[in-house]
Design a protein around this motif. Structure first.
Motif, PDB file in Angstrom:
ATOM      1  N   GLU A 165      44.370  40.742  45.991  1.00 42.04           N
ATOM      2  CA  GLU A 165      45.292  39.698  45.507  1.00 42.04           C
ATOM      3  C   GLU A 165      45.003  38.351  46.188  1.00 42.04           C
ATOM      4  OE1 GLU A 165      49.204  42.343  44.218  1.00 42.04           O
ATOM      5  OE2 GLU A 165      48.986  41.756  46.323  1.00 42.04           O
TER       6      GLU A 165
ATOM      7  N   LEU B 181      41.726  36.906  44.788  1.00 37.43           N
ATOM      8  CA  LEU B 181      41.908  36.362  43.442  1.00 37.43           C
ATOM      9  C   LEU B 181      42.449  34.938  43.501  1.00 37.43           C
ATOM     10  CD1 LEU B 181      43.322  39.551  41.704  1.00 37.43           C
ATOM     11  CD2 LEU B 181      41.354  38.236  40.883  1.00 37.43           C
TER      12      LEU B 181
ATOM     13  N   GLU C  81      46.593  44.711  36.793  1.00 36.06           N
ATOM     14  CA  GLU C  81      47.814  43.885  36.756  1.00 36.06           C
ATOM     15  C   GLU C  81      47.680  42.672  37.669  1.00 36.06           C
ATOM     16  OE1 GLU C  81      51.018  46.517  37.823  1.00 36.06           O
ATOM     17  OE2 GLU C  81      50.892  47.520  35.871  1.00 36.06           O
TER      18      GLU C  81
ATOM     19  N   GLY D 262      45.095  41.008  38.223  1.00 35.14           N
ATOM     20  CA  GLY D 262      44.238  39.990  37.615  1.00 35.14           C
ATOM     21  C   GLY D 262      42.747  40.200  37.805  1.00 35.14           C
TER      22      GLY D 262
ATOM     23  N   SER E 225      42.217  43.878  31.562  1.00 39.50           N
ATOM     24  CA  SER E 225      41.003  43.981  32.374  1.00 39.50           C
ATOM     25  C   SER E 225      39.898  44.633  31.550  1.00 39.50           C
ATOM     26  CB  SER E 225      41.318  44.846  33.596  1.00 39.50           C
ATOM     27  OG  SER E 225      40.140  45.303  34.215  1.00 39.50           O
TER      28      SER E 225
END
Ligand code: DX5
Ligand code: ZN
Length: 220
Positions: free
Chosen positions: A53, A56, A81, A83, A109
């Motif tokens: 996370e 990202l 979820e 990303g 994805s």
């Protein structure tokens, strides 16, 4: 011209400076390969969802998550979820690979499925339309810097034949370097993960350019 995508593996980067390490390959790398290991599916432990996370948020390079974990049916969707542009689970660990691939796609994805060196492609040929990428491991998963397993090259070739006209990317991971990438490309691979040969180099972006040029030579 064949597709040639290079996905440097941050397993060989400095884990204390991941955003800087990502920045070193920005503009050169097509994807950033992130190896998630749980110390159960493989005998090594790396990082998990919180680190993905943060990455990202700190890079514009799309993230290619390679999950070397037990029970991907439970954990993989969270990476989609969050990303990650691509999430790859191991078929040896998945209870319901078709359901999982569909779930990853529905979360936005790309869905990838990985095979360890001794796992044959033939039993899974009918699953290929459910996938966006097939990953053929060219070392036993768990560690960077291992020697490329030449014995896997015929499987890359058979996987390419099984893919045929389907729009499924064929990724190789493990021991990919300027001296082994041509064999992979010639056999039909088009997405190349490289850890040591990129992050072990003084100039990672130049190393990526070298890998790309070698793959192009083999692809003709
Ligand atoms: C190994 C990992 C690889 C690893 C490759 O289990 O899946 O992504 O980082 O590293 P090299 O390119 O050094 O073999
Ligand atoms: Zn990997």
């Amino acid at each position: 011209m064949a597709r040639t995508l290079i996905s440097p593996s941050i397993l060989s980067a400095d884990f204390a400076r991941l955003s800087e390490e990502a920045a070193r390959v920005e503009g050169a790398a097509d994807w950033l390969h992130v190896d998630v290991m749980d110390n159960h599916f493989v005998p090594n432990l790396t990082l998990g969802l919180p680190v993905v996370e943060s990455l990202l948020k700190s890079t514009t390079i799309p993230i290619d998550c390679h999950l070397m974990i037990e029970d991907p049916d439970r954990w993989a969707p969270q990476y989609a979820e969050a990303g990650a542009g691509s999430v790859t689970f191991h078929v040896e660990a998945a209870a319901a690979p078709i359901r999982l691939a569909r779930q990853l796609r529905s979360l936005g994805s790309r869905a990838g499925m990985a095979l360890k060196p001794a796992t044959p492609i033939e039993p899974y040929a009918d699953l290929l339309p459910e996938l966006d990428m097939l990953l053929i491991m060219t070392v036993e998963p768990g560690f960077g810097g291992q020697k490329f397993l030449d014995v896997v090259v015929p499987k890359i070739r058979r996987a390419k034949a099984a893919i045929g006209d389907l729009d499924v990317w064929l990724q190789v991971d493990g021991g990919v370097s300027e001296s082994t990438i041509e064999r992979c490309a010639e056999a039909g691979a088009d997405v190349f993960v490289a850890g040591n040969s990129v992050y072990g180099a003084a100039d990672p972006a130049a190393a990526i350019a070298g890998l790309r040029a070698a793959a192009h030579r083999a692809q003709g």
